[in-house]
Design an enzyme around this catalytic site. Structure first.
Site, PDB file in Angstrom:
ATOM      1  N   ARG A 221     -99.182  55.858  81.499  1.00 11.34           N
ATOM      2  CA  ARG A 221     -99.728  55.598  80.179  1.00 11.34           C
ATOM      3  C   ARG A 221    -101.102  56.122  80.152  1.00 11.34           C
ATOM      4  NH1 ARG A 221     -99.183  52.590  75.569  1.00 11.34           N
ATOM      5  NH2 ARG A 221     -99.872  54.419  75.293  1.00 11.34           N
TER       6      ARG A 221
ATOM      7  N   ASP B 245     -92.803  43.424  64.665  1.00 17.47           N
ATOM      8  CA  ASP B 245     -92.804  43.182  66.515  1.00 17.47           C
ATOM      9  C   ASP B 245     -92.682  44.421  67.245  1.00 17.47           C
ATOM     10  OD1 ASP B 245     -94.631  41.137  65.733  1.00 17.47           O
ATOM     11  OD2 ASP B 245     -93.524  39.839  67.191  1.00 17.47           O
TER      12      ASP B 245
ATOM     13  N   ASP C 175     -85.965  36.343  66.665  1.00 17.00           N
ATOM     14  CA  ASP C 175     -87.415  36.944  66.418  1.00 17.00           C
ATOM     15  C   ASP C 175     -87.165  38.469  67.343  1.00 17.00           C
ATOM     16  OD1 ASP C 175     -90.283  35.587  66.641  1.00 17.00           O
ATOM     17  OD2 ASP C 175     -90.116  38.141  67.778  1.00 17.00           O
TER      18      ASP C 175
ATOM     19  N   THR D 217     -89.884  37.660  60.267  1.00 15.14           N
ATOM     20  CA  THR D 217     -90.531  36.600  59.605  1.00 15.14           C
ATOM     21  C   THR D 217     -89.798  36.968  58.235  1.00 15.14           C
ATOM     22  OG1 THR D 217     -92.234  37.162  61.251  1.00 15.14           O
ATOM     23  CG2 THR D 217     -92.693  36.780  58.308  1.00 15.14           C
TER      24      THR D 217
ATOM     25  N   GLN E  38    -102.896  56.533  76.115  1.00 15.20           N
ATOM     26  CA  GLN E  38    -102.761  55.128  75.424  1.00 15.20           C
ATOM     27  C   GLN E  38    -103.904  55.808  74.600  1.00 15.20           C
ATOM     28  OE1 GLN E  38    -105.800  52.931  77.724  1.00 15.20           O
ATOM     29  NE2 GLN E  38    -103.799  53.716  79.238  1.00 15.20           N
ATOM     30  N   CYS E  39    -103.897  57.074  73.708  1.00 16.42           N
ATOM     31  CA  CYS E  39    -104.403  57.364  72.362  1.00 16.42           C
ATOM     32  C   CYS E  39    -102.963  57.918  72.275  1.00 16.42           C
ATOM     33  CB  CYS E  39    -105.138  58.304  72.554  1.00 16.42           C
ATOM     34  SG  CYS E  39    -106.705  58.235  72.739  1.00 16.42           S
TER      35      CYS E  39
ATOM     36  N   SER F  92     -89.358  39.937  69.319  1.00 16.60           N
ATOM     37  CA  SER F  92     -89.175  39.975  70.796  1.00 16.60           C
ATOM     38  C   SER F  92     -88.616  40.326  71.247  1.00 16.60           C
ATOM     39  CB  SER F  92     -90.589  39.159  70.809  1.00 16.60           C
ATOM     40  OG  SER F  92     -91.365  38.648  69.737  1.00 16.60           O
TER      41      SER F  92
HETATM   42  N1  ASP Z   1     -92.461  37.881  65.130  1.00 20.06           N
HETATM   43  C1  ASP Z   1     -91.683  38.284  64.641  1.00 20.06           C
HETATM   44  C2  ASP Z   1     -90.743  39.868  64.541  1.00 20.06           C
HETATM   45  O1  ASP Z   1     -91.015  40.713  64.998  1.00 20.06           O
HETATM   46  C3  ASP Z   1     -92.797  39.178  63.576  1.00 20.06           C
HETATM   47  C4  ASP Z   1     -92.866  39.935  62.333  1.00 20.06           C
HETATM   48  O2  ASP Z   1     -91.260  39.428  61.079  1.00 20.06           O
HETATM   49  O3  ASP Z   1     -93.353  40.186  61.311  1.00 20.06           O
HETATM   50  O4  ASP Z   1     -89.295  39.317  64.095  1.00 20.06           O
END
Ligand code: ASP
Length: 343
Positions: free
Chosen positions: A247, A92, A59, A16, A279-280, A61
């Site tokens: 997990r 992310d 991104d 982002t 998971q905690c 992801s």
């Molecule tokens: N989807 C974006 C990423 O991780 C979110 C971010 O940058 O905050 O690339």
């Protein structure tokens, strides 16, 4: 204390922080030059800055071990030419990348600071400007001996500096998007940047090198009330598994279903490590505390202690990629390698 001659390489990988909104209301990658045009102060800094970018910013992801290796190799290429490295990265999966890099960069003696933002840099209320400018200050900061103040992989986000293998993204809305539940902040930025010096790692003295190999054939199975053998057993029994992360609940407890205990026990007997990550996020795995944990300890699950999932996963990738198995893997997994695990 900062030195006016500090040389810093900025690597833009995507996220982002450097994206712009177009008519379709989606994020699109754009170039590093645009980033500078939004933060002209970058040109005024008393540091020697050089910028580089992934050819196709991502991104985060879509980050993969191959991209982590590209970041590591880029640092390696210019390791002796720069005093510090600033990695601009999507938030992310930033905690996975910073954690992976902490294992891949062996004998690190220079700052590698990751940062990103919750809002694109071109938006008036964006957090990108502060995150980048303070990250650069931190990357350039030196101690009394003139050495780097933070010679480790760290993440700076919204006034906090975190160890790179001790944080998790916890909010998609708040500017304070990360938490480090089991380890203190390395620094807090207010009017001054206050360094928590006893929590910062010392610079390594060995020869810097990249440890490139990562094993990604690792399955993650989330326990939940009502988990069914029909869906879970095919994942556990997949012959491709090189490790499995379970997990669990609370301090490392899981449903004591016979089918689950038996399948995991067989996997372990076949030489596949099974790791217990709760998971905690806050606290640690202590399997001996309850019968529902002790049963899993007895069949040979490895407790992750207070490691977060991001750290446990990337450490497993790194150790398996380095060729460790059996008792060697278990011993290394239980050892603190890069400050990811408390004693
Ligand atoms: N989807 C974006 C990423 O991780 C979110 C971010 O940058 O905050 O690339």
């Amino acid at each position: 204390m900062t030195n006016v001659q500090r040389r810093i390489l900025i690597l833009y990988t995507g996220g982002t922080i450097g994206m712009i909104r177009k008519d379709d209301n989606a994020y699109h990658p754009f170039s590093f030059e645009n980033l500078v045009s939004f933060i002209p102060e970058l040109n005024d800094f008393p540091f020697d800055l050089k910028a580089d970018s992934f050819d196709e910013p991502l991104d985060s992801s879509n980050m993969s071990p191959g991209h982590w290796l590209r970041i590591a190799r880029r640092i390696e290429k210019d390791y002796s030419n720069f005093d510090a490295f600033l990695i601009l990265h999507g938030s992310d999966t930033m905690a996975y990348s910073s954690s992976a890099l902490s294992f891949m960069l062996n004998n690190l003696a220079k700052p590698v600071i990751f940062t990103g933002s919750q809002l694109p840099v071109g938006i008036p209320r964006s957090d990108a400007r502060e995150n980048i400018l303070t990250s650069l200050e931190i990357a350039a900061a030196t101690n009394e001996e003139g050495g780097p103040m933070v010679p480790e992989v760290a993440v700076y986000f919204e006034y906090n500096l975190y160890r790179g293998n001790r944080l998790q993204k916890v909010s998609s809305q708040d500017f304070e998007a990360f938490r480090s539940p089991n380890y203190p902040l390395l620094a807090e930025a207010g009017v001054q940047i206050k360094y928590n010096r006893q929590s910062i790692r010392s610079a390594s003295i060995g020869r810097f090198e990249v440890l490139p190999n990562l094993e990604n054939r690792i399955a993650i199975l989330n326990c939940f009330p009502g988990m069914s053998p029909e869906l879970c057993l095919p994942l556990i029994n997949n012959p491709e598994n090189r490790a499995l992360i379970l997990r669990t609940f609370g301090s490392g407890n899981a449903p004591t279903h016979d089918w689950l205990l038996e399948a995991l026990s067989e996997l372990i007997q076949n030489g596949v490590p099974v790791i217990n990550v709760s998971q905690c996020s806050a606290g640690e795995v202590e399997m001996a505390k309850y019968d529902a944990g002790r049963r899993y300890q007895e069949i040979g699950l490895l407790g992750a202690g207070d490691m977060l999932l991001e750290a446990a996963l990337t450490k497993t990738m790194h150790l398996l990629g380095s060729g460790l198995g059996g008792d060697d893997f278990a011993e290394a997994f239980r050892s603190d390698l890069r400050g990811e695990l408390s004693d």
